[in-house]
Design an enzyme around this catalytic site. Structure first.
Site, short mmCIF file in Angstrom:
data_model
loop_
_atom_site.label_atom_id
_atom_site.label_comp_id
_atom_site.label_asym_id
_atom_site.label_seq_id
_atom_site.Cartn_x
_atom_site.Cartn_y
_atom_site.Cartn_z
N ARG A 17 -2.13 -10.50 -8.93
CA ARG A 17 -3.39 -11.16 -8.55
C ARG A 17 -4.51 -10.20 -8.15
O ARG A 17 -5.66 -10.60 -8.03
CB ARG A 17 -3.13 -12.16 -7.41
CG ARG A 17 -2.58 -13.47 -7.95
CD ARG A 17 -2.66 -14.54 -6.91
NE ARG A 17 -1.54 -14.48 -6.00
CZ ARG A 17 -1.53 -15.03 -4.80
NH1 ARG A 17 -2.60 -15.67 -4.34
NH2 ARG A 17 -0.47 -14.96 -4.03
N ASP A 105 2.53 -5.04 2.04
CA ASP A 105 1.24 -5.71 1.85
C ASP A 105 0.78 -6.43 3.13
O ASP A 105 -0.10 -7.27 3.09
CB ASP A 105 1.31 -6.70 0.68
CG ASP A 105 2.27 -7.85 0.92
OD1 ASP A 105 2.92 -7.88 1.99
OD2 ASP A 105 2.36 -8.73 0.04
N ASN A 227 -2.61 -10.57 -1.01
CA ASN A 227 -2.17 -10.84 -2.38
C ASN A 227 -3.29 -10.70 -3.39
O ASN A 227 -3.06 -10.57 -4.58
CB ASN A 227 -1.59 -12.25 -2.49
CG ASN A 227 -0.34 -12.40 -1.63
OD1 ASN A 227 0.58 -11.60 -1.72
ND2 ASN A 227 -0.34 -13.39 -0.77
N ALA A 363 -38.02 21.61 7.38
CA ALA A 363 -37.88 20.53 6.41
C ALA A 363 -37.65 21.08 5.02
O ALA A 363 -38.23 22.09 4.62
CB ALA A 363 -39.14 19.67 6.41
C1 UD1 Z 1 8.26 -14.17 2.23
C2 UD1 Z 1 9.34 -14.86 3.09
C3 UD1 Z 1 8.71 -16.00 3.88
C4 UD1 Z 1 7.55 -15.47 4.72
C5 UD1 Z 1 6.54 -14.72 3.85
C6 UD1 Z 1 5.52 -14.02 4.71
C7 UD1 Z 1 11.46 -14.69 1.91
C8 UD1 Z 1 12.43 -15.36 1.03
N1 UD1 Z 1 10.36 -15.36 2.23
O1 UD1 Z 1 7.86 -15.11 1.25
O2 UD1 Z 1 9.66 -16.60 4.72
O3 UD1 Z 1 6.91 -16.54 5.39
O4 UD1 Z 1 7.20 -13.72 3.05
O5 UD1 Z 1 4.51 -13.45 3.94
O6 UD1 Z 1 11.69 -13.57 2.32
N2 UD1 Z 1 9.33 -8.03 -2.74
C9 UD1 Z 1 10.09 -7.05 -3.32
N3 UD1 Z 1 11.04 -7.40 -4.22
C10 UD1 Z 1 11.28 -8.69 -4.56
C11 UD1 Z 1 10.49 -9.69 -3.95
C12 UD1 Z 1 9.53 -9.33 -3.05
O7 UD1 Z 1 9.91 -5.85 -3.04
O8 UD1 Z 1 12.17 -8.92 -5.38
C13 UD1 Z 1 8.31 -7.63 -1.75
C14 UD1 Z 1 6.90 -7.97 -2.19
O9 UD1 Z 1 6.31 -6.87 -2.86
C15 UD1 Z 1 6.22 -8.23 -0.85
C16 UD1 Z 1 7.33 -8.81 0.01
O10 UD1 Z 1 8.53 -8.39 -0.57
O11 UD1 Z 1 5.75 -7.04 -0.25
C17 UD1 Z 1 7.29 -10.34 0.15
O12 UD1 Z 1 7.54 -10.92 -1.08
P1 UD1 Z 1 6.88 -12.31 -1.53
O13 UD1 Z 1 7.43 -12.68 -2.83
O14 UD1 Z 1 5.42 -12.25 -1.35
O15 UD1 Z 1 7.50 -13.30 -0.43
P2 UD1 Z 1 6.97 -14.74 -0.05
O16 UD1 Z 1 7.37 -15.69 -1.11
O17 UD1 Z 1 5.55 -14.67 0.32
CA CA Z 2 3.81 -13.16 0.01
#
Ligand code: UD1
Ligand code: CA
Length: 448
Positions: A17, A105, A227, A363
């Site tokens: 995004r 992030d 994001n 100046a």
């Molecule tokens: C996650 C939490 C949620 C919380 C929210 C806060 C879980 C299942 N959910 O959801 O409870 O309220 O964050 O923002 O943990 N990432 C990886 N590898 C992956 C997936 C994600 O490195 O396979 C990293 C992403 O780059 C990011 C972070 O983990 O920095 C969070 O991942 P994201 O998919 O945004 O989690 P949310 O669905 O927002």
């Molecule tokens: Ca997130």
């Protein structure tokens, strides 16, 4: 006994995004990358070992994390936050202590808040999660509590209507003993709405093992996750507002706070006054009594006591302004040490220079520091007077107390207390202008 601390920073996400060639977590807030903010947080709260989890596509993140001294774990493909933390298991094989998960992030968590997470563990909890009261809980995971115990985290997609009504949400920060964390993660499945391995499932798994989890509550503004570019602007705004408040609380006057832009490391002493539309890049320190007039841009410099800068000045890295010195309108400085009480008041460029105390730079003076290949130094002794519109062709030294006539192109050193003149002698021709105008007017009339 204080337990050893490790952090796992999750940065393997795709960040589509942002629509950027640069990975999301390398975008800046307050003059440094989000990844660097999170690294600084970990350092600040006494984490000894940091593992950054990156995807194969994030070569730039890997390079940045390595440059910041972090260990690297590669998660490929990305199957969820639980899967991501598990990718760091080998890096932490010999580690015995507390593991804390941070998201790359989420740049603005304050050290004091992270310390409260550790305190909860010191006070006997087995797992501590940083939560917050969300204005709009939307897609955040919900914290399910029973008294002071956190019994589960339910992802929005899995939540019942009653659970969705809960406003206490998961920030993503979770801290537990490393053995517990990895033991629980090995048992997390992807049998859920997103088909992902949820880190948040470890709460229920560890509860079944007889472990107690608790939630520590932080501010929504500090757990703000980025994001999109819009979110980035919100994080920047949150940082700037907090920093403005912080400097004002320390006794700094901001004439128009909303227009002053700070960096993460800006240091300003009390009784400094800052006008409207001033921008601080990284690495600026300003001593008491200084005034920064409107529309000035400063970076990597030390502004001494009672110094006056601007309006419209550009103070670049390596500038050290001595006590009571001045750099006025349309003045640019770079790698310049400017002595006590010295003045560069108008329309000048001073680069790669050492200027003594009590020097007056007229100046339009320019230090000609670059020959197209190398930079050269200009040295000006105490009390020297540099006439307006001087070009100082470096390397060149102007002795103490020397006086340069206006408009000189100074290519040779000028001794102490000498007068340096380097311009053509003036010739006056009596009546010339009158004869010239008469001749021109006559020619024009003949053409008609
Ligand atoms: C996650 C939490 C949620 C919380 C929210 C806060 C879980 C299942 N959910 O959801 O409870 O309220 O964050 O923002 O943990 N990432 C990886 N590898 C992956 C997936 C994600 O490195 O396979 C990293 C992403 O780059 C990011 C972070 O983990 O920095 C969070 O991942 P994201 O998919 O945004 O989690 P949310 O669905 O927002
Ligand atoms: Ca997130």
């Amino acid at each position: 006994m204080k337990k050893a601390r490790a952090a796992v920073i999750l940065a393997a996400g795709k960040s589509t995004r942002m629509k950027s060639a640069t990975s999301k977590v390398l975008h800046d807030v307050g003059g440094r990358s989000m990844l660097s903010w999170v690294k600084a947080l970990a350092d600040n709260v006494g984490v000894e070992k940091i593992v950054c989890v990156v995807g194969e596509a994030n070569a730039d993140v890997r390079a940045a994390a390595e440059a910041l001294g972090m260990d690297i774990a590669v998660q490929e493909p990305q199957l969820g936050t639980g899967h991501a933390v598990l990718a760091a298991k080998d890096n932490l094989a010999d580690f015995d202590g507390t593991v804390t998960v941070l998201y790359a992030d989420t740049p603005l968590i304050r050290p004091a808040t992270a310390r409260r997470v550790f305190e909860a563990l010191d006070e006997g909890a087995d797992v501590a999660v940083l939560g917050f009261e969300a204005e709009e809980p939307a897609a955040y995971g919900r914290l399910i509590t029973n008294g002071d115990e956190l019994t589960a985290i339910v992802e929005a997609k899995e939540a019942s209507p009653e659970q969705l009504a809960i406003r206490l949400c998961n920030s993503g920060v979770i801290s537990a003993n490393s053995k517990d964390m990895f033991s629980a993660l090995s048992r997390v499945t992807n049998d859920n709405a997103k088909g992902e391995y949820y880190l948040t499932d470890v709460i229920e798994i560890l509860k079944a093992d007889g472990r107690k989890s608790v939630a520590v509550i932080g501010d929504e503004a500090e757990v703000l996750g980025v994001n999109s570019r819009y979110d980035l602007s919100l994080a920047e705004k949150a940082f700037q507002n907090a920093k403005r408040k912080e400097v004002m609380d320390m006794g700094v006057t901001l004439r128009e706070p909303a227009s002053v832009v700070f960096a993460y490391d800006t240091q300003i002493e009390n009784d400094v006054e800052i006008g409207a539309n001033v921008v601080f890049g990284p690495g600026v320190s300003v001593k008491t009594g200084a005034v920064i007039h409107p529309f000035s841009h400063l970076e990597g410099c030390v502004i001494g006591k009672d110094v006056s800068i601007g309006p419209f000045a550009r103070i670049r890295p390596g500038t050290i302004m001595g006590e009571g010195s001045r750099a006025g309108n349309f003045v640019e400085t770079k790698k310049a040490v400017i002595g006590k009480g010295s003045k560069v008041n108008h329309l000048s460029y001073v680069g790669d220079a050492e200027i003594g105390d009590g020097v007056n730079i007229g100046a339009g003076t320019i230090t000609c520091n670059y020959d197209g290949y190398n930079k050269h130094k200009t040295i000006i002794g105490d009390g020297a007077f540099i006439g307006t519109h001087s070009s100082l062709v470096a390397p060149v030294t102007i002795g103490k107390g020397a006086f340069l006539g206006s408009g000189g192109v100074i290519t040779k050193d000028v001794p102490e207390d000498a007068l340096g003149l380097a311009r053509a002698k003036q010739v006056n021709k009596d009546g010339w202008a009158k004869r010239y105008h008469a001749a021109q007017a006559k020619r024009k009339n003949q053409k008609k």
